[in-house]
Motif scaffolding. Structure first.
Motif, PDB file in Angstrom:
ATOM      1  N   LEU A  65       0.820  -1.211   0.000  1.00  0.00           N
ATOM      2  CA  LEU A  65       0.000   0.000   0.000  1.00  0.00           C
ATOM      3  C   LEU A  65       0.850   1.254   0.000  1.00  0.00           C
ATOM      4  O   LEU A  65       0.668   2.139  -0.841  1.00  0.00           O
ATOM      5  N   ILE A  66       1.792   1.362   0.924  1.00  0.00           N
ATOM      6  CA  ILE A  66       2.530   2.623   1.041  1.00  0.00           C
ATOM      7  C   ILE A  66       3.613   2.771  -0.026  1.00  0.00           C
ATOM      8  O   ILE A  66       3.994   3.886  -0.370  1.00  0.00           O
ATOM      9  N   LEU A  67       4.101   1.643  -0.558  1.00  0.00           N
ATOM     10  CA  LEU A  67       5.122   1.718  -1.592  1.00  0.00           C
ATOM     11  C   LEU A  67       4.538   2.162  -2.918  1.00  0.00           C
ATOM     12  O   LEU A  67       5.129   2.999  -3.618  1.00  0.00           O
ATOM     13  N   ASP A 100      -0.161   8.281  -2.102  1.00  0.00           N
ATOM     14  CA  ASP A 100      -1.233   9.257  -1.898  1.00  0.00           C
ATOM     15  C   ASP A 100      -2.125   8.904  -0.712  1.00  0.00           C
ATOM     16  O   ASP A 100      -2.849   9.771  -0.208  1.00  0.00           O
ATOM     17  N   ILE A 101      -2.078   7.657  -0.253  1.00  0.00           N
ATOM     18  CA  ILE A 101      -2.907   7.279   0.877  1.00  0.00           C
ATOM     19  C   ILE A 101      -2.544   8.084   2.115  1.00  0.00           C
ATOM     20  O   ILE A 101      -3.348   8.222   3.051  1.00  0.00           O
ATOM     21  N   ASP A 123      14.366  10.841   7.390  1.00  0.00           N
ATOM     22  CA  ASP A 123      15.574  10.873   6.558  1.00  0.00           C
ATOM     23  C   ASP A 123      15.444   9.987   5.323  1.00  0.00           C
ATOM     24  O   ASP A 123      16.395   9.300   4.926  1.00  0.00           O
ATOM     25  N   GLY A 124      14.257   9.986   4.730  1.00  0.00           N
ATOM     26  CA  GLY A 124      14.064   9.244   3.490  1.00  0.00           C
ATOM     27  C   GLY A 124      13.876   7.755   3.645  1.00  0.00           C
ATOM     28  O   GLY A 124      13.801   7.034   2.646  1.00  0.00           O
ATOM     29  N   MET A 125      13.771   7.257   4.879  1.00  0.00           N
ATOM     30  CA  MET A 125      13.557   5.833   5.125  1.00  0.00           C
ATOM     31  C   MET A 125      12.222   5.646   5.837  1.00  0.00           C
ATOM     32  O   MET A 125      11.974   6.273   6.869  1.00  0.00           O
ATOM     33  N   GLU A 126      11.353   4.795   5.276  1.00  0.00           N
ATOM     34  CA  GLU A 126      10.059   4.531   5.891  1.00  0.00           C
ATOM     35  C   GLU A 126      10.037   3.106   6.440  1.00  0.00           C
ATOM     36  O   GLU A 126      10.433   2.164   5.761  1.00  0.00           O
ATOM     37  N   LEU A 127       9.537   2.981   7.670  1.00  0.00           N
ATOM     38  CA  LEU A 127       9.489   1.706   8.366  1.00  0.00           C
ATOM     39  C   LEU A 127       8.045   1.301   8.643  1.00  0.00           C
ATOM     40  O   LEU A 127       7.168   2.159   8.772  1.00  0.00           O
ATOM     41  N   ILE A 128       7.830  -0.005   8.738  1.00  0.00           N
ATOM     42  CA  ILE A 128       6.523  -0.578   9.044  1.00  0.00           C
ATOM     43  C   ILE A 128       6.676  -1.408  10.306  1.00  0.00           C
ATOM     44  O   ILE A 128       7.431  -2.391  10.323  1.00  0.00           O
ATOM     45  N   ALA A 129       5.975  -1.035  11.372  1.00  0.00           N
ATOM     46  CA  ALA A 129       6.009  -1.785  12.627  1.00  0.00           C
ATOM     47  C   ALA A 129       4.638  -2.407  12.851  1.00  0.00           C
ATOM     48  O   ALA A 129       3.636  -1.701  12.940  1.00  0.00           O
ATOM     49  N   VAL A 130       4.595  -3.732  12.930  1.00  0.00           N
ATOM     50  CA  VAL A 130       3.333  -4.449  13.111  1.00  0.00           C
ATOM     51  C   VAL A 130       3.301  -5.043  14.515  1.00  0.00           C
ATOM     52  O   VAL A 130       4.249  -5.703  14.947  1.00  0.00           O
TER      53      VAL A 130
END
Length: 372
Positions: free
Chosen positions: A174-176, A180-181, A234-241
């Motif tokens: 979704l986020i990649l 726009d979400i 800093d340009g890095m997006e993380l996903i924590a579940v």
């Protein structure tokens, strides 16, 4: 080749201090968006009820329908009796009430509206049952092998299960591919129905965590407290579940612990050669040269190593036609000291067919004419 690179990255990263990190939740996972690298995992394949985190898939299919032209943000949806009967988190749609896709997406992302999630699914697939079939098909396509969806909302249903790993997979998709979400998932407070309906985000990290970008909360008596939390710095997006945490507050604390660990330990480095890659000569081709390209754009590294990188290029001095886009030309080796961190393929950037006899004859005649 992408799988090999991902394996190399994972082998490097998982040898770090991730083992020292822990969270209260029995099931949790931390993933970097760009590379899909797992930075931390705990019970990540345990099949658990996801509650409203289910709606990540509902939102993903809605965004894909918009991209495909099946919907637009301005499409008006009429609420069905079935959608209005959901209960749980909702905006109290009335049968026959009309809202746009934009308004319903906002309601789903901000307050986890079950009625709007079902209305979106019905608009896309004709019925919630048909929409759930699409959800499960998309899950299979994404490799979500621990997942079976029974509804579009995450309301309790026998056999409705997924895992922390699978939630990370669909969250990443979704986020990649649908950034726009964020215009919905980063809303803290808003309204619908010309200000008559107040919305406050169920994801408290949006207000209280630096760089938070989303994504979805969920809770039921059986699922307890779940969360897919995304944040970028800093340009890095993380996903924590987080799955099956004991309290709402604890799920946010666990998510923050994972995100803090990721941001403090890793950097996403743009992969480029130290010099511009010169065109490679092509023998017997319809053109004289071909441009090398580096397919992999980013490399996830420990911060301690990110500042000490060297890059070495080895590449063939010529190729013979025909060549196809994606054919190997060489390797970009990224190292830190004596340690090789990644070997990234350098590829042909475009197709070059082999020259025909008639083309060769015309080329020779043209050269002779110009020489004369």
């Amino acid at each position: 080749m992408k799988k090999v690179l991902a394996f190399l990255c994972a082998a490097v990263l998982l040898s770090t201090s991730a083992r020292a990190l822990d969270v209260d939740a029995p099931s949790a996972l931390l993933m970097e968006k760009e590379t899909g690298t797992v930075l931390f995992s705990k019970g990540e394949h345990e099949k658990l009820e996801p509650a409203s985190v289910t709606k990540v898939m509902t939102i993903l299919l809605t965004m894909e329908a918009i991209d495909a032209g099946q919907l637009s943000y301005d499409t008006v949806i009429t609420a069905s009796a079935h959608a209005c009967s959901m209960g749980g988190s909702q905006i109290w749609l009335k049968e026959g009430e009309q809202l746009t896709v934009d308004e319903m997406l906002k309601a789903v992302c901000v307050v986890s509206a079950n009625d709007c999630a079902v209305a979106l699914g019905e608009q896309i697939a004709g019925s919630e049952e048909s929409f759930v079939e699409r959800m499960n098909q998309r899950a299979r396509e994404l490799g979500m092998n621990d997942t079976t969806f029974q509804n579009a909302t995450g309301l309790p249903a026998a056999g409705h299960v997924t895992s922390a790993y699978d939630i990370a997979l669909m969250s990443r998709e979704l986020i990649l591919h649908h950034p726009d979400i964020r215009k919905y998932t980063t809303i803290w407070m808003d309204t619908l129905r010309n200000g008559a309906s107040q919305l406050v985000n169920t994801n408290k990290l949006i207000r209280f965590y630096e760089g938070a970008t989303g994504l979805k909360t969920g809770s039921t008596d059986a699922a307890k407290y779940c969360l897919s939390a995304t944040a970028e710095r800093d340009g890095m997006e993380l996903i924590a579940v987080i799955m099956k945490d004991a309290t709402s507050a604890q799920r946010f604390e666990d998510a923050k612990a994972l995100l803090n660990y990721g941001f403090s330990t890793y950097s996403l480095v743009n992969v480029t050669a130290d010099q511009v890659l010169a065109p490679i000569p092509v023998s017997l081709g319809t053109q004289a040269t071909v441009q090398p390209v580096i397919e992999q754009k980013s490399l996830l590294l420990e911060k301690a190593k990110a500042g000490t990188l060297t890059r070495d290029v080895t590449m063939t001095d010529h190729v013979q036609a025909p060549v196809s886009a994606g054919d190997p030309l060489g390797t970009l080796t990224v190292s830190s000291g004596e340690e090789v961190l990644a070997e990234i393929p350098i590829l042909v950037g475009e197709e070059v067919p082999r020259i025909t006899w008639s083309q060769m004859l015309r080329r020779l005649l043209r050269s002779a004419f110009l020489a004369g």
